[in-house]
Design an enzyme around this catalytic site. Structure first.
Site, mmCIF file in Angstrom:
data_model
loop_
_atom_site.group_PDB
_atom_site.id
_atom_site.type_symbol
_atom_site.label_atom_id
_atom_site.label_comp_id
_atom_site.label_asym_id
_atom_site.label_seq_id
_atom_site.Cartn_x
_atom_site.Cartn_y
_atom_site.Cartn_z
ATOM 1 N N LEU A 99 -17.455 -26.476 26.112
ATOM 2 C CA LEU A 99 -18.135 -25.317 26.674
ATOM 3 C C LEU A 99 -18.071 -24.244 25.588
ATOM 4 C CD1 LEU A 99 -16.621 -25.170 30.295
ATOM 5 C CD2 LEU A 99 -18.893 -25.974 29.620
ATOM 6 N N ASP A 100 -19.090 -23.409 25.515
ATOM 7 C CA ASP A 100 -19.074 -22.334 24.519
ATOM 8 C C ASP A 100 -17.863 -21.432 24.767
ATOM 9 O OD1 ASP A 100 -21.461 -23.306 23.603
ATOM 10 O OD2 ASP A 100 -22.676 -21.846 24.704
#
Ligand code: URA
Length: 243
Positions: A99-100
């Site tokens: 995930l960013d």
């Protein structure tokens, strides 16, 4: 396997710490004090400084990733998702996918490489559902374009994705929605909205295949998966992108 390796693999401590504990008589197998860290482990319950370390081939954690933490196993400067697991943990854990840094929500952390491979394989098309707040007013035409397979840029046309509108704030020019995608390309959701001139302001993953983020887990916390969650993940028919 040597007893000191067993204990390091199970996350009890470093080899040096374990050797020291053996010297102090703080390691037992089935109640008997271990005299040599190099002795082979042949089954039984191992205690290290009074704590049992039971062998388990696989461990599965559900983490609610907070913003500001990176999806990596280690990093010299930045906090990683593995730093959030603050119990003695085995050394071969990794996050399943990324995930960013600023994205929150569901992240599976495990050492089960086969399961991770099946969840991440581009061929399997595992559904992933996110909550998003975007700048812009998402309308029926946008939902249709997403549902038909959005052309994001010259090199990427997304597979059909589903948007459900939750709230439209006309005054603030913002929309809250859920979006389900079946791929996991780099910055995929941000790029999809950017291609229709909108900016993702907040993003949180809620679901990955059959695994749903436990709403009682605050950002930054985690728990072990239940037996049922593990069973669902293992039996999921990812080929069809269904639960
Ligand atoms: N899409 C994004 O843009 N970012 C994420 O972290 C996940 C999906």
């Amino acid at each position: 396997m040597r007893i000191d390796k067993y204990l390091t693999d199970m996350g009890a401590g470093t080899r040096t710490e374990i050797k020291k504990a053996v010297r102090k008589g703080q390691v037992t197998v089935n109640g008997r004090v271990v005299s040599d860290p190099g002795l082979p482990y042949e089954g039984g319950i191992v205690f290290f400084k009074g704590t049992p370390f039971l062998y388990e081939p696989f461990a599965y954690y559900m983490l609610n990733k907070p913003s500001g933490v990176i999806s990596a196993t280690e990093d010299r400067r930045q906090k990683t998702v593995l730093d959030l697991i603050d119990e003695p943990k085995r050394r071969d854990l990794f996050p399943v996918g990324r995930l960013d840094r600023d994205t929150e929500g569901l992240l599976l952390v495990t050492n089960d490489g086969d399961l991770a491979h099946r969840l991440l394989s581009p061929k399997k098309h595992v559904d992933k559902t996110y909550f998003a707040r975007v700048r812009g007013l998402v309308a029926a035409e946008h939902r249709k374009a997403f549902a038909e397979g959005l052309s994001v840029d010259e090199s990427f046309t997304a597979m059909p994705s589903e948007i459900q509108l939750l709230r439209t704030e006309e005054n603030e020019n913002q929309t809250e929605l859920t979006i389900t995608i079946r791929e996991g390309k780099y910055h995929q959701i941000k790029r999809m909205f950017a291609s229709i001139g909108m900016e993702v302001l907040y993003l949180k993953r809620l679901r990955m295949g059959p695994l749903v983020l436990d709403p009682s887990l605050p950002p930054g916390s985690y728990r072990r998966l239940t037996e049922e969650e593990i069973r669902q993940l293992k039996k999921a028919n990812f080929e069809k992108g269904q639960d």
